[in-house]
Design a protein around this motif. Sequence first.
Motif, PDB file in Angstrom:
ATOM      1  N   GLY A 129      41.793  56.942  39.590  1.00 42.23           N
ATOM      2  CA  GLY A 129      40.965  57.586  38.568  1.00 42.23           C
ATOM      3  C   GLY A 129      40.828  56.714  37.329  1.00 42.23           C
ATOM      4  O   GLY A 129      39.727  56.593  36.761  1.00 42.23           O
ATOM      5  N   GLY A 131      41.079  53.500  37.146  1.00 45.48           N
ATOM      6  CA  GLY A 131      40.267  52.334  37.491  1.00 45.48           C
ATOM      7  C   GLY A 131      38.782  52.669  37.456  1.00 45.48           C
ATOM      8  O   GLY A 131      37.964  51.882  36.973  1.00 45.48           O
ATOM      9  N   ARG A 150      44.841  46.752  45.554  1.00 44.12           N
ATOM     10  CA  ARG A 150      45.741  46.382  46.664  1.00 44.12           C
ATOM     11  C   ARG A 150      45.138  46.824  47.992  1.00 44.12           C
ATOM     12  O   ARG A 150      45.081  46.066  48.953  1.00 44.12           O
ATOM     13  CB  ARG A 150      47.104  47.047  46.447  1.00 44.12           C
ATOM     14  CG  ARG A 150      48.063  46.866  47.598  1.00 44.12           C
ATOM     15  CD  ARG A 150      49.389  47.521  47.315  1.00 44.12           C
ATOM     16  NE  ARG A 150      49.266  48.960  47.090  1.00 44.12           N
ATOM     17  CZ  ARG A 150      50.286  49.757  46.830  1.00 44.12           C
ATOM     18  NH1 ARG A 150      51.505  49.263  46.713  1.00 44.12           N
ATOM     19  NH2 ARG A 150      50.096  51.052  46.651  1.00 44.12           N
ATOM     20  N   THR A 151      44.681  48.073  48.044  1.00 51.76           N
ATOM     21  CA  THR A 151      44.004  48.568  49.253  1.00 51.76           C
ATOM     22  C   THR A 151      42.516  48.265  49.093  1.00 51.76           C
ATOM     23  O   THR A 151      41.820  48.903  48.311  1.00 51.76           O
ATOM     24  CB  THR A 151      44.238  50.086  49.413  1.00 51.76           C
ATOM     25  OG1 THR A 151      45.643  50.336  49.305  1.00 51.76           O
ATOM     26  CG2 THR A 151      43.716  50.608  50.732  1.00 51.76           C
ATOM     27  N   VAL A 182      51.563  49.670  38.462  1.00 53.54           N
ATOM     28  CA  VAL A 182      52.536  48.570  38.511  1.00 53.54           C
ATOM     29  C   VAL A 182      53.084  48.297  37.108  1.00 53.54           C
ATOM     30  O   VAL A 182      52.324  48.106  36.163  1.00 53.54           O
ATOM     31  CB  VAL A 182      51.876  47.291  39.078  1.00 53.54           C
ATOM     32  CG1 VAL A 182      52.800  46.096  38.934  1.00 53.54           C
ATOM     33  CG2 VAL A 182      51.503  47.503  40.534  1.00 53.54           C
TER      34      VAL A 182
HETATM   35  P1  ATR Z   1      45.278  56.939  38.927  1.00 51.40           P
HETATM   36  O1  ATR Z   1      44.300  57.959  39.365  1.00 51.40           O
HETATM   37  O2  ATR Z   1      46.159  57.350  37.775  1.00 51.40           O
HETATM   38  O3  ATR Z   1      44.634  55.590  38.650  1.00 51.40           O
HETATM   39  P2  ATR Z   1      46.257  56.520  41.674  1.00 51.40           P
HETATM   40  O4  ATR Z   1      45.055  57.089  42.295  1.00 51.40           O
HETATM   41  O5  ATR Z   1      47.583  56.964  42.181  1.00 51.40           O
HETATM   42  O6  ATR Z   1      46.345  56.773  40.107  1.00 51.40           O
HETATM   43  O7  ATR Z   1      46.174  54.941  41.725  1.00 51.40           O
HETATM   44  C1  ATR Z   1      47.238  54.116  41.497  1.00 51.40           C
HETATM   45  C2  ATR Z   1      46.758  52.667  41.537  1.00 51.40           C
HETATM   46  O8  ATR Z   1      47.880  51.801  41.451  1.00 51.40           O
HETATM   47  C3  ATR Z   1      46.054  52.314  42.836  1.00 51.40           C
HETATM   48  O9  ATR Z   1      45.030  51.389  42.539  1.00 51.40           O
HETATM   49  C4  ATR Z   1      47.185  51.697  43.657  1.00 51.40           C
HETATM   50  O10 ATR Z   1      46.750  50.822  44.671  1.00 51.40           O
HETATM   51  P3  ATR Z   1      46.442  51.390  46.167  1.00 51.40           P
HETATM   52  O11 ATR Z   1      45.092  52.034  46.105  1.00 51.40           O
HETATM   53  O12 ATR Z   1      46.491  50.197  47.027  1.00 51.40           O
HETATM   54  O13 ATR Z   1      47.542  52.387  46.475  1.00 51.40           O
HETATM   55  C5  ATR Z   1      47.885  50.908  42.575  1.00 51.40           C
HETATM   56  N1  ATR Z   1      49.255  50.537  42.905  1.00 51.40           N
HETATM   57  C6  ATR Z   1      50.349  51.334  42.910  1.00 51.40           C
HETATM   58  N2  ATR Z   1      51.455  50.635  43.224  1.00 51.40           N
HETATM   59  C7  ATR Z   1      51.049  49.342  43.440  1.00 51.40           C
HETATM   60  C8  ATR Z   1      51.710  48.109  43.794  1.00 51.40           C
HETATM   61  N3  ATR Z   1      53.047  48.069  44.002  1.00 51.40           N
HETATM   62  N4  ATR Z   1      50.977  46.992  43.916  1.00 51.40           N
HETATM   63  C9  ATR Z   1      49.641  47.020  43.703  1.00 51.40           C
HETATM   64  N5  ATR Z   1      48.940  48.130  43.360  1.00 51.40           N
HETATM   65  C10 ATR Z   1      49.637  49.281  43.233  1.00 51.40           C
END
Ligand code: ATR
Length: 267
Positions: A129, A131, A150-151, A182
């Motif tokens: 969200g 992002g 990452r994904t 992170v």
């Molecule tokens: P929010 O809505 O608050 O942005 P979220 O939907 O949980 O939260 O997103 C968390 C973000 O942190 C995602 O972009 C996640 O990457 P993935 O989509 O690959 O899960 C990223 N993230 C969390 N831990 C990570 C890590 N160890 N390395 C790289 N990206 C990470």
Amino acid sequence: MLNESRLLAVAGFPVGHSRSPAMQRAALAELGIPWRYFRLPLPPERFEETVRALPAAGYAGLNVTVPHKEAALALADSATPTAEAIGAANTLTFGDRGIEAENTDAPALIAALGGSPAGKTALVLGAGGAGRAAAWALREAGAQVSAWNRTTERAKQLSDELGVAHADRPRAAEIMVNTTSVGLDGTTDPLDALHLAGLEPPPVLVDLVYAQGGTALAAWGRVGGSHVVDGLEILVRQGALSLESWTGRVAPLATMRAAVQDGLDID
Ligand code: ATR
């Protein structure tokens, strides 16, 4: 109306660590507005029915945090184009026109940059969200945005939906915004996790993560000469814009900043 007794709150689950109550109470006191601001822990299954009951209970509005931002937009009677485009709202205002939804996270980011991002390259790290809000805000403000996650699939989806470029790996940009979690645990090395080793710190680095004493990513930027904007400044700016929507008054930024930094809480 400002001298009537009205109520405000931040709704989240959990919401115990939110600094919004301290920040907004300090702002209301500074402005001489006798409204009260509460912390409202609401499990998702109670969110909609509770919010719908708030206007009649004397509430003027609500800040909304994790995990309710999409639900807040969905239940509103009207929404700003920004909230619609991002698909999430962090501010609800209760008035004659019903429940109005707004997203102040996006303009808060732009305000915190300290200058227009128009024409600059911007890299958004993360596709959740936060992002989405960052990518949309920067694109709207005229930056050339690319998004990395990452994904990969999530970054591609964000890029398609918001009309920004997809980065298959982080590359140098004039503005870099970390919207991932992170750094939150204080142990994961952000340079490894976000594939930044080997890149120069950018001229402007925004880290939405906040950690006592600063994050490792922010330290990387500071050492490299970046102008670093931290998560607390974004918190202050989004809260200031919410307060201005509810009250029509100019928010006292310095007071809000001080309240957030002190970690003051009078609960
Ligand atoms: P929010 O809505 O608050 O942005 P979220 O939907 O949980 O939260 O997103 C968390 C973000 O942190 C995602 O972009 C996640 O990457 P993935 O989509 O690959 O899960 C990223 N993230 C969390 N831990 C990570 C890590 N160890 N390395 C790289 N990206 C990470």
